[in-house]
Write a protein that holds these residues in place. Sequence first.
Motif: not given
Lengths: 714, 98
Positions: A423, A559, A671
């Motif tokens: 990340n 997200f 998504i």
Amino acid sequence: MAEIGSFALLLALALSAYSFLAGIVALIFQNRASSQLVGVTAGGPGVTPSVGESSLATMLRQGSERIGETARRAGIATFAAVLLASVVLVICAFRNDFSIAYILHHSNRDLPGPYKFAVLWSGQEGSLLFWSLLLAAYGFVLRLRYKTDPRLFAYASVVLSGVQIFFLLLLNFAAHPFAIVTGTIPADGNGLNPLLQYPEMVIHPPMLYLGYVGFTVPFAFALGALIMKYPGEKWIHITRRWTMVTWAFLTCGVFLGAHWAYSVLGWGGYWGWDPVENASLMPWLTGTAFLHSVMMQEKRGMLKMWNMWLVFATFWLAILGTFLTRSGIISSVHAFAQSSIGDWFAWFLAITLIVFLFFFFKNKSHLRSEHKLESLVSRESSFLFNNLLFVLLCFTVLWGTWFPKISELVQGNKVTVGAPFYNRVAIPVALLLLILTAVGPLLAWRKTSLESLKRNFMWPTVGAVVVAVFLMITPQSWGSPFGLKPWQDISYFYSLMAIALSVLVTLTVASEFYRGGRVISKHTGQGMFASMVQLTHRNTRRYGGYIVHFGVVMVIIGFAGAAFNQDKEMEMGYGDKMTIGPYTLICRSYTDDDAPNYASEWAVLDVYKGGKQIDTMTPVRRFYKASQQTSTMPDIRSSLNEDLYLVFEGLNQDNGHPILKAHLNALVMWIWMGVWIMLGGTILALIPNAPAPVRVPAPARLERTQAAPVVTGD
Amino acid sequence: MTWIPLCLMLAIACLYYVFYLPGRLFLGPEKTRAGYLRERKDAVYENLRDLNFEYKAGKVPDADYASLKSSLQDEAATLLAEISRLESLAPASRKPRV
């Protein structure tokens, strides 16, 4: 039956070996004949070729052309043989033929029909057969369409046959799907892995494999074009649709995998940076970079070497992904096989790299750029930065995926990296990519002036800032994503940035449609909507691409919702309450059920929101009899704002009380909707353009007589 | 043992398909440099069309448009000049080989 399957595999190997070798022989002799004919005819004035020289060269060429044709046909026949082997394996699964070890280990009598079909790709041997089948199918289509450019297709056919040989060698000598069980044949099979007994698992692997395998085709054309020093960029036009279709399959496969993980694994997330997930992401990243940068080669003759490397990397990473999934070399929650085929893959990866490097350095001069980058503020540079970011992200994922193996080799102990490692790079890179997605389409090719920047960006930027401020000042009680205070947490900052940049992209995409539609409307007198439809039809690739970008924006917003996720776990007896976000869950009862394939336990919970019952949810825990394994089936209540995700985790071993886990996942539905839009955009981009009734004045400077040679086409 | 004749039939069918080549083969036209230059010319024309459209859509300021258009026209002119030079050297156009 097994004998027919085994024979079909051997025959397929012989045919693809013939296709490869005869294809090479044909191309070598065709080249030799062409150079002899050129040599004979280029003898200069007064040099008359002898009849013998000329007829020898002609005979050589005709002979090699016939050999080439047999090679093409052998490639087509390979498909028939591999298809037969695959059909035989599926029939054996439906007939419960447990004398075949593969069927014994991956099926059982009570397995439902669709999963019996999915047995083909559920284990290592079957999935390699499936890989080979898809490759043969792509090769079949390619070889039927050879009239587009017979010579280039002949080169591509040889490359495809080379890859096909590898998989058929594996199938025949290392991972035979028709291996026979020795000794007594059991009455029932061991069953399919419970995690794979889910409807999406019937379509997820085929989609992923269609994507993995499909990238062999652009690679075969690229390598073929490099070997033959193909003049021009027509090979890109030829492979454009292949690449887009393949990319769509891979996108579909990656997100179906994410949806499967979300719906089956029961941990409440859709992406865990697992090595096998990463394996599918890496070729997607380089493939996406290639789809963008290849436009520079088409439009401006630039980045030819880079594109060659990208298409090779995509193919190579797809093979690496298959290797990771199937070899079990790196621990993963869904590496469904442990085997010794790793060496075969390692050799194949090394050989393909060596072959590619050899031809790359041999014919590198053919790939020189026709233009240089004129300005840092141009469409070209935006593509370049976009590519660098995709490659950086791909390298990060590659490094993180292989780090346990690397650390084991260097230090002797395995060190695994988790989500925070990925990340740290992926989120900033994704945000930068969003900026480029907004900026790129508005920049002109070659260079863009400050005035142009101001003209195109002012309103979309103002819109994005207004939305960001609005999200910051609204109260959190409105639900996600309102009340975002970026100073409270770094994840809020990233979410706010992601949403604001998504708005920026949406506005730039909308402005592209609006401006284009306005021009057409002015010329044709049509309404704005009809004009925008016509605009899209005139350049489906560009406007289909914008729709894909819009889909990406929705995925990113989904997200970004992860910053608002909540979860809660508790033991729940009859009538117990759990509160999470705006929902109150009351346990009504527990029940169980017995099906032929599995036994299941259900929790029945009433869901309340604002004091009113809105639903009853039933998370399930299953025990699969054949494999003696347990699996959870979460119950998910989806809305545009959030998903309520319930998992029945089983009974507390000490007191026998049932344990329930609830997740409140924000914006997840965005998504899945975004993926549909991405696929819709890709399908639109595949539609041929309508002819544009636009006249372009011919260049007025034809008076140049001593023109400098343009870039070489060799 | 019923599988043996089936496998033999399959092998014979494949061999027949691969090696029996009646008629003449389609070989397509040979790719020449002139052909390559025509493809480049088409690409430059497409770039010009795109530029014109973007100008009409108000995305490109006048000064940028004039300069970009001029450089694309230069590129097209260079290509056309070389195409016509190659065509004058080889007036007989090649037909597809069949």
